[in-house]
Design an enzyme around this catalytic site. Structure first.
Site, short mmCIF file in Angstrom:
data_model
loop_
_atom_site.label_atom_id
_atom_site.label_comp_id
_atom_site.label_asym_id
_atom_site.label_seq_id
_atom_site.Cartn_x
_atom_site.Cartn_y
_atom_site.Cartn_z
N SER A 79 22.29 -15.37 9.93
CA SER A 79 21.51 -15.57 11.17
C SER A 79 21.14 -17.03 11.44
CB SER A 79 20.23 -14.72 11.13
OG SER A 79 19.39 -15.15 10.09
N LYS A 101 10.30 -12.87 11.62
CA LYS A 101 10.72 -14.21 12.08
C LYS A 101 9.84 -14.71 13.23
CE LYS A 101 15.51 -13.71 10.55
NZ LYS A 101 16.93 -13.62 10.92
N GLY A 126 0.79 -1.24 0.00
CA GLY A 126 0.00 0.00 0.00
C GLY A 126 0.81 1.27 0.00
#
Length: 807
Positions: free
Chosen positions: A689, A732, A370
């Site tokens: 990570s 996450k 948007g």
């Protein structure tokens, strides 16, 4: 190849057998020499047969030139008995024949022959008119005089022909010579050929010639009239220019002066900057001295029109009521809290500050969240005009700065053009897809935007076409981008970056329920009396039929359901209300497209659950390790990037350095091969990570200890075992919550990022903060006395696209 001699047997006493050559669009008359190009096999055979015998050939015209293989009925019966003067075979296989017409003939019969047309011909004897015949003499004179007139008008008859005609005593030869040079239709020429009587033939030729002369005279008159009209137009233009010059000397009024007075009136009424006012006055002074119809005058006139049409001081009044503006923003969009807060702050400053200045925001986020639509809402909330410029693929600097007036067809740049269209100097200006700008030999548009988006410089933006400064400082610029990496650093520095991370699952559910369903019902001609969606249905669509950070595909899937329902209503005439639930979604959308990530539920050795970030949100990342007898080789599979491979190597190095503490043999790595695999191997994966997840997986495989299946982890690992912070924590944790994970291990330095996590997610997750991998292993391994858990029965559908995963 046929035998020429066998045809001799078919020649009977009293018959004249001659090969026939069908002609297209040509009628050959006696005494006429004409070249013919022959390509049809039968026609070539006929010519070769004639050359082998007495060189006589019968020349007859086809009724239609479009027929390639004519039959007996397709050829006129009356033709000309001719003689082949020369025959030449061309390299392309065709034949060029030079033939001379001798006398008229008529086909009595066609002889049986497959190789060419062989015909029995009767010679037509002309009537022997006496030269003393008065009527004939008068007719000959008329024909000769008319032909001279025809030759003079048409200019296509050779001059030497007129001399030979005067010396001709044979009226038949005269008639055939004249008609051969007339441009008349084929059927008319054939009628003349078929007329055997000389007097009748001359009369027909005279009538044809007079008709042709009349047509040529009409054509001549038309050409003369057109020429005189062109000369008159040029004369009128010259006289008009003279009249204009005389009127100028006498001070009389004309249309050009009226236009100049109109421009002067506009200049007095228009509020311009001092520089622009002086420039327009100077250009109008030059315009008065130019010829009105000259090209240069048109260029100057267009320039003056552009200056006077721009909104130099025309502005819309900002809406200062914060509550009203906030209500408009909430009405148009769900979520996007940070963007809305920044807009309300801007409006508050505009209300308090006397020196009002534009704002430059950069909305960065994945497709479909948007960004462009929020820019439209901002314009509505601030009561400003909205204009949008798509920068995707723009590679010409002139599109921003405009062309110089020395070029033909020069125009201002898109910035100035859109401001003229808006009619306001303080609109909301959306520069869409700024991360997709290009550059080539025509310049770098990104460099041109540096001036536009710099609050210290855009107060005096100089367009190459205008050549005067234009103030852009009142404009509220909103740029949109999917990624920041492709935007030049200097351009990033001039904007206030607001990241839109994408919608969470609850946010998508709210957006679908409050906005998308009602929008699609209206679009597809439905109402709530026809169809309703349960929250379970919307959640199923979100989880199993879309994989995106925004809601664009979600809207498409809802629209797809609505279309199917609309078709059902129209086809069956059903008025019963249809309720779409979680179980009935598949009926409308088919089998699920994506696998909804959930944990396996079974504690296993060497299997850990990591967390990854993608452009469409967070994902659960399964990491598997296996140990076997070998030589100390480490194998990494699963389409891992360089950074992720280095993380695996660092994880193995850490495990080796802690071998004694972990209870491993000192030289264990020399006798074992370790294979680390990340499933869904077709999808590229990269990032640091997953370091602690890989270390846990390798340690579990070596120690033969099970890892908790309800636990996920994310964090970068160092060689000393420190756990470093990671990015994308919000996405996450949402992925962990969606996958029914109970405990999540994260770096202690990411504790501050929990402020952005929705409260309902934090309530259902146990967050464990760690500093060292030893802490991770302690929490991840299943205690020896813990009973084994069994997997839940879950339904899932395999699928997915090429979405790169960043661990």
């Amino acid at each position: 190849m046929f035998d020429f001699n066998k045809k001799e047997e078919e020649i009977k006493h009293g018959k004249l057998l001659i090969p026939l050559l069908p002609l297209r669009d040509v009628v050959v008359f006696p005494h006429m020499i004409v070249p013919l190009f022959v390509g049809r096999e039968k026609s070539i055979n006929a010519l070769e047969y004639a050359m082998q015998h007495d060189k006589e050939i019968f020349l007859a015209a086809q009724r239609s030139a479009e027929i390639d293989e004519p039959t007996e009925d397709d050829v006129y019966a009356v033709g000309t008995i001719g003689n082949i003067i020369q025959l030449l075979r061309l390299p392309d296989g065709t034949v060029k024949a030079l033939v001379e017409g001798r006398r008229r003939g008529v086909v009595k019969d066609y002889m049986p022959n497959e190789d060419f047309f062989l015909v029995d011909v009767d010679e037509l004897k002309g009537s022997h008119a006496s030269q003393s015949d008065t009527k004939l003499e008068a007719l000959i004179r008329n024909v000769v005089e008319a032909f001279k007139k025809y030759a003079k008008i048409s200019r296509k008859v050779p001059s030497e022909l007129m001399g030979s005609m005067s010396s001709t005593d044979d009226p038949s030869k005269l008639a055939d010579t004249v008609v051969a040079h007339l441009y008349v239709k084929l059927d008319e020429r054939q009628k003349v050929l078929e007329t055997n009587d000389v007097v009748e033939r001359l009369e027909k030729i005279y009538a044809l010639m007079m008709a042709e002369i009349e047509i040529l005279e009409v054509e001549g008159r038309i050409r003369k009239r057109v020429k005189s009209q062109m000369e008159k137009t040029q004369k009128d233009y010259y006289l008009n220019e003279q009249m204009r010059a005389i009127q100028k000397e006498m001070g009389e009024d004309d249309s050009f002066k009226a236009e100049m007075r109109e421009l002067e009136k506009k200049l007095k009424e228009k509020k311009l900057t001092e520089e622009a006012y002086e420039k327009v006055k100077q250009e109008m002074k030059k315009l008065k001295m130019m010829a009105p119809m000259s090209a240069e005058a048109t260029v100057v006139r267009n320039y003056v029109d552009w200056i006077l049409a721009l909104p130099w001081y025309e502005k819309t009044e900002d809406r200062t009521g914060l509550k009203e503006s906030e209500a408009i923003l909430e009405e148009d969009h769900y979520g996007l809290k940070e963007v809305k807060e920044r807009i309300l702050e801007y409006l508050a400053v505009q209300t308090l500050s006397k020196k009002k200045k534009g704002s430059i925001l950069c909305l960065v986020g994945p497709p479909g969240v948007g960004k462009t639509s929020i820019a439209k809402s901002i314009a509505r909330a601030t009561n400003r005009k909205f204009i949008r410029l798509s920068l995707g693929g723009l590679r010409d600097e002139a599109e921003i700065r405009g062309h110089r007036r020395t070029y033909i067809g020069a125009m201002p740049g898109k910035i100035i053009q859109l401001l003229k269209k808006a009619g306001s100097s303080n609109p909301v200006f959306c520069l869409d897809e700024i991360d997709k700008l290009s550059s080539d030999f025509r310049g770098d548009p990104a460099s041109a935007l540096l001036e536009v988006l710099d609050p210290e410089q855009n107060v005096a933006f100089n367009d190459n076409y205008l050549e005067v400064d234009y103030d852009l400082s009142d404009i509220m610029f909103i740029t949109t981008a999917n990624v920041l990496q492709t935007i030049p650093a200097a351009l990033q520095d001039r904007t206030e970056v607001i990241r839109i991370a994408g919608y969470t699952e609850p946010e998508k559910l709210n957006i679908a329920g409050k906005y998308l369903v009602s929008k699609e019902l209206e679009t597809n001609g439905l109402t709530e009396k026809n169809i309703t969606f349960s929250n379970g249905a919307l959640l199923t669509i979100i989880r199993k039929y879309t994989r995106e950070a925004g809601v664009r595909n979600l809207e498409r899937e809802i629209a797809s359901v609505c279309r199917k329902v609309a078709r059902r209503i129209v086809t069956n005439g059903s008025t019963r209300k249809i309720k779409v639930g979680a179980k009935s979604v598949g009926k409308y959308l088919g089998i699920p497209k994506y696998r909804f990530g959930e944990i396996e539920g079974l504690d296993r050795i060497g299997l850990t659950v990591g967390l990854a970030w993608t452009e469409v949100g967070g994902e659960l990342l399964t990491i598997e390790s296996s140990v076997m007898q070998g030589t100390g080789k480490l194998t990494l599979t699963g389409k891992l990037g360089d950074v992720m491979q280095e993380s695996a190597q660092a994880a193995l190095t850490y495990v080796r350095s802690r071998a004694e503490v972990l209870g491993l043999a000192e030289n264990f790595y020399k006798e074992l091969d370790i294979h680390v695999h990340v499933p869904e191997g077709a999808i590229p994966k990269d990032g640091p990570s997953a370091g602690i997840a890989m270390a846990t997986s390798i340690a579990s495989a070596l120690l033969k200890k099970k890892v908790r299946s309800d636990l996920a982890m994310t964090g970068e690992i160092t060689l000393r075992g420190r756990v470093l912070p990671i990015g994308g924590l919000k996405e996450k944790l949402l992925a962990a919550h969606r996958g029914r994970i109970k405990t999540v291990i994260i770096p202690i330095e990411n504790e501050k990022d929990l402020a952005d996590i929705p409260a309902n997610v934090l309530r259902e997750l146990e967050i464990v903060f760690v500093e060292n991998v030893d802490d991770v292993l302690q929490r991840a391994f299943v205690p020896e006395d813990k009973p084994e858990t069994y997997p839940r029965q879950t339904k899932s559908a395999e699928g997915g696209g090429e979405v790169q995963i960043h661990a």
